[in-house]
Design an enzyme around this catalytic site. Sequence first.
Site, mmCIF file in Angstrom:
data_model
loop_
_atom_site.group_PDB
_atom_site.id
_atom_site.type_symbol
_atom_site.label_atom_id
_atom_site.label_comp_id
_atom_site.label_asym_id
_atom_site.label_seq_id
_atom_site.Cartn_x
_atom_site.Cartn_y
_atom_site.Cartn_z
ATOM 1 N N THR A 1 -9.868 1.461 -10.898
ATOM 2 C CA THR A 1 -9.346 2.404 -9.911
ATOM 3 C C THR A 1 -10.055 2.157 -8.586
ATOM 4 O OG1 THR A 1 -11.019 4.060 -10.413
ATOM 5 C CG2 THR A 1 -8.928 4.220 -11.634
ATOM 6 N N LEU B 1 -13.883 6.560 -15.728
ATOM 7 C CA LEU B 1 -15.059 7.361 -15.348
ATOM 8 C C LEU B 1 -15.434 7.105 -13.893
ATOM 9 C CD1 LEU B 1 -17.062 6.630 -18.582
ATOM 10 C CD2 LEU B 1 -15.704 8.677 -18.045
ATOM 11 N N SER C 1 -19.956 -5.939 4.111
ATOM 12 C CA SER C 1 -19.159 -6.947 4.843
ATOM 13 C C SER C 1 -19.856 -8.306 4.883
ATOM 14 C CB SER C 1 -18.824 -6.461 6.267
ATOM 15 O OG SER C 1 -19.999 -6.315 7.021
ATOM 16 N N LYS C 2 -20.638 -8.615 3.823
ATOM 17 C CA LYS C 2 -21.111 -9.994 3.616
ATOM 18 C C LYS C 2 -20.193 -10.670 2.616
ATOM 19 C CE LYS C 2 -26.103 -9.591 4.524
ATOM 20 N NZ LYS C 2 -26.275 -10.710 5.450
ATOM 21 N N ARG C 3 -19.060 -10.032 2.311
ATOM 22 C CA ARG C 3 -18.090 -10.587 1.354
ATOM 23 C C ARG C 3 -18.737 -10.832 -0.010
ATOM 24 N NH1 ARG C 3 -13.304 -9.371 2.635
ATOM 25 N NH2 ARG C 3 -12.357 -11.134 1.536
ATOM 26 N N LYS D 1 -7.054 -10.754 1.998
ATOM 27 C CA LYS D 1 -7.342 -12.187 1.836
ATOM 28 C C LYS D 1 -7.677 -12.527 0.388
ATOM 29 C CE LYS D 1 -10.141 -14.755 4.214
ATOM 30 N NZ LYS D 1 -9.409 -15.930 3.711
ATOM 31 N N ASN E 1 -15.789 -1.210 -13.394
ATOM 32 C CA ASN E 1 -16.229 0.009 -12.722
ATOM 33 C C ASN E 1 -17.580 -0.222 -12.053
ATOM 34 O OD1 ASN E 1 -16.237 2.694 -11.890
ATOM 35 N ND2 ASN E 1 -15.908 3.525 -13.950
ATOM 36 N N PHE E 2 -18.012 0.765 -11.289
ATOM 37 C CA PHE E 2 -19.350 0.768 -10.683
ATOM 38 C C PHE E 2 -19.616 -0.425 -9.769
ATOM 39 C CE2 PHE E 2 -20.200 4.490 -12.944
ATOM 40 C CZ PHE E 2 -19.878 4.333 -14.287
ATOM 41 N N LEU E 3 -18.581 -0.909 -9.092
ATOM 42 C CA LEU E 3 -18.788 -1.962 -8.080
ATOM 43 C C LEU E 3 -19.525 -1.316 -6.917
ATOM 44 C CD1 LEU E 3 -18.487 -4.616 -6.567
ATOM 45 C CD2 LEU E 3 -16.131 -3.962 -6.011
ATOM 46 N N CYS E 4 -20.724 -1.820 -6.653
ATOM 47 C CA CYS E 4 -21.571 -1.191 -5.631
ATOM 48 C C CYS E 4 -22.360 -2.272 -4.901
ATOM 49 C CB CYS E 4 -22.530 -0.214 -6.305
ATOM 50 S SG CYS E 4 -23.688 0.570 -5.155
ATOM 51 N N VAL E 5 -22.261 -2.300 -3.590
ATOM 52 C CA VAL E 5 -23.060 -3.227 -2.757
ATOM 53 C C VAL E 5 -23.936 -2.359 -1.861
ATOM 54 C CG1 VAL E 5 -22.965 -4.976 -0.941
ATOM 55 C CG2 VAL E 5 -21.296 -5.028 -2.823
HETATM 56 C C1 LIG Z 1 -17.428 15.524 -4.326
HETATM 57 O O1 LIG Z 1 -18.154 14.323 -4.252
HETATM 58 C C2 LIG Z 1 -17.461 13.171 -4.047
HETATM 59 C C3 LIG Z 1 -18.230 12.007 -3.995
HETATM 60 C C4 LIG Z 1 -17.586 10.790 -3.779
HETATM 61 C C5 LIG Z 1 -16.190 10.711 -3.627
HETATM 62 C C6 LIG Z 1 -15.446 11.878 -3.696
HETATM 63 C C7 LIG Z 1 -13.947 11.834 -3.542
HETATM 64 C C8 LIG Z 1 -13.366 10.961 -4.633
HETATM 65 N N1 LIG Z 1 -13.213 9.733 -4.417
HETATM 66 N N2 LIG Z 1 -13.040 11.564 -5.838
HETATM 67 C C9 LIG Z 1 -12.489 10.831 -6.871
HETATM 68 O O2 LIG Z 1 -12.363 9.626 -6.847
HETATM 69 C C10 LIG Z 1 -12.048 11.612 -8.053
HETATM 70 C C11 LIG Z 1 -11.445 12.855 -7.899
HETATM 71 C C12 LIG Z 1 -10.991 13.522 -9.037
HETATM 72 C C13 LIG Z 1 -11.152 12.937 -10.295
HETATM 73 N N3 LIG Z 1 -11.757 11.731 -10.438
HETATM 74 C C14 LIG Z 1 -12.203 11.081 -9.348
HETATM 75 O O3 LIG Z 1 -12.819 9.867 -9.487
HETATM 76 C C15 LIG Z 1 -13.384 9.600 -10.761
HETATM 77 C C16 LIG Z 1 -12.577 8.478 -11.389
HETATM 78 C C17 LIG Z 1 -12.794 7.179 -10.635
HETATM 79 N N4 LIG Z 1 -14.224 6.867 -10.524
HETATM 80 C C18 LIG Z 1 -14.967 7.924 -9.833
HETATM 81 C C19 LIG Z 1 -14.845 9.245 -10.566
HETATM 82 C C20 LIG Z 1 -16.068 13.117 -3.914
#
Ligand SMILES: COc1cccc(CC(=N)NC(=O)c2cccnc2OC2CCNCC2)c1
Length: 389
Positions: free
Chosen positions: A173, A389, A147-149, A4, A137-141
């Site tokens: 990402t 990152l 799900s409060k949009r 949406k 980056n770092f979008l965190c709720v």
């Molecule tokens: C092992 O602990 C984790 C804790 C949370 C999520 C994941 C899986 C995951 N989502 N991994 C990645 O996104 C990832 C795997 C390999 C390299 N970079 C990555 O993400 C980076 C880049 C995007 N922002 C997060 C860190 C693993």
Amino acid sequence: KRHKFWETQPVGQFKDLGDSSLPEGPIEQPTPLSEVKQEPYNLPTPYEWITCDMDSDEMSNEVYTLLTNNYVEDDESMFRFNYSKEFLLWALRPPGYYRSWHIGVRVKSSKKLVAFITGVPAKIRVRDSVVVMAEVNFLCVHKKLRSKRLAPVMIKEVTRRVHLENIWQAAYTAGVVLPTPVTTCQYWHRSLNPKKLIDVGFSRLGARMTMSRTIKLYKLPDQTATPGFRKMEPHDVPAVTRLLRNYLKLFVVAPDFDENDVEHWLLPKENVVDSYLVESPETHEITDFCSFYTLPSSILGNQNHSSLKAAYSYYNVSTKTPLLQLMNDALIVAKKNDFDVFNALDVMHNETFLKELKFGPGDGKLHYYLYNYRLKHVLRPSELGLVLL
Ligand SMILES: COc1cccc(CC(=N)NC(=O)c2cccnc2OC2CCNCC2)c1
């Protein structure tokens, strides 16, 4: 599964995928700054915007704690990213950063921080065009406010504040598929401490494998193999900048780093980023470079371990030392610094070393996105030279 919110945004839309008549480049033209919404978007009544001054110890502690308890988890909710405070200060204050792009949402009554989203400026080259973008980056709720949009209004607010600085593109990402990935990367893991990884459920003992056989399989030498392999130092910034700029030309999308950027993003910083280079013992020329950043994960619900120390491959350049040997040396120094696992995406030339250095595929994908910039074709991960990152 409708998007949406994203269907209302200037991003590549799934319906446009086949239409090769659409030109590559910005989707919408910049609007005059006077026409950019001057006041913040409306939040639901109990909440208010707060610009998070990361120089304030109290505020950066609140941001750290919010992310530690509510940020991205793996698909099985066994691990949660646990960015350190010093990592966040590094990630959010690069050359030219804007405090106004460090955006929090707090409860009016209690002043409790319950959501966060950030942008930092970056020069990104797409083919032959260098575009100043926001890396979002770092979008965190907070888990209790899901799900409060809230996310759509936070994305609109960071977009509005980016527009106020006359910047019209962004890069981000996500682990989920949104309209429309510029590329989709597979992530890979190389065990450094297999016993701990198996104990905490990150890895499983291979079929017909014993623990001692597994430990032996991942064992690494005590010393690095490449003559002239050493930590990067401040005086190396000009040479590393030249080496990296030349290498990143190979990719369709890559950062356009200058010496200030290299000094910030790639000079070693304890517990944040490690970078090494090869200085030829004969000519003293800097011929190769490798780097990785430190992003631990909280281990959710394990008796013996609470944290997984993970290294994430960052920027690597090989011009004389084979990339395989260079990255094996990176694994050796990571192991020596007590990392449990070394992670990498299949971006740039990483696929040339992943299998051979005993990386195993992860169970998820990382999708890359550009905001308000259309690419004619989706990219192969090996065409991407950007690590977020
Ligand atoms: C092992 O602990 C984790 C804790 C949370 C999520 C994941 C899986 C995951 N989502 N991994 C990645 O996104 C990832 C795997 C390999 C390299 N970079 C990555 O993400 C980076 C880049 C995007 N922002 C997060 C860190 C693993």
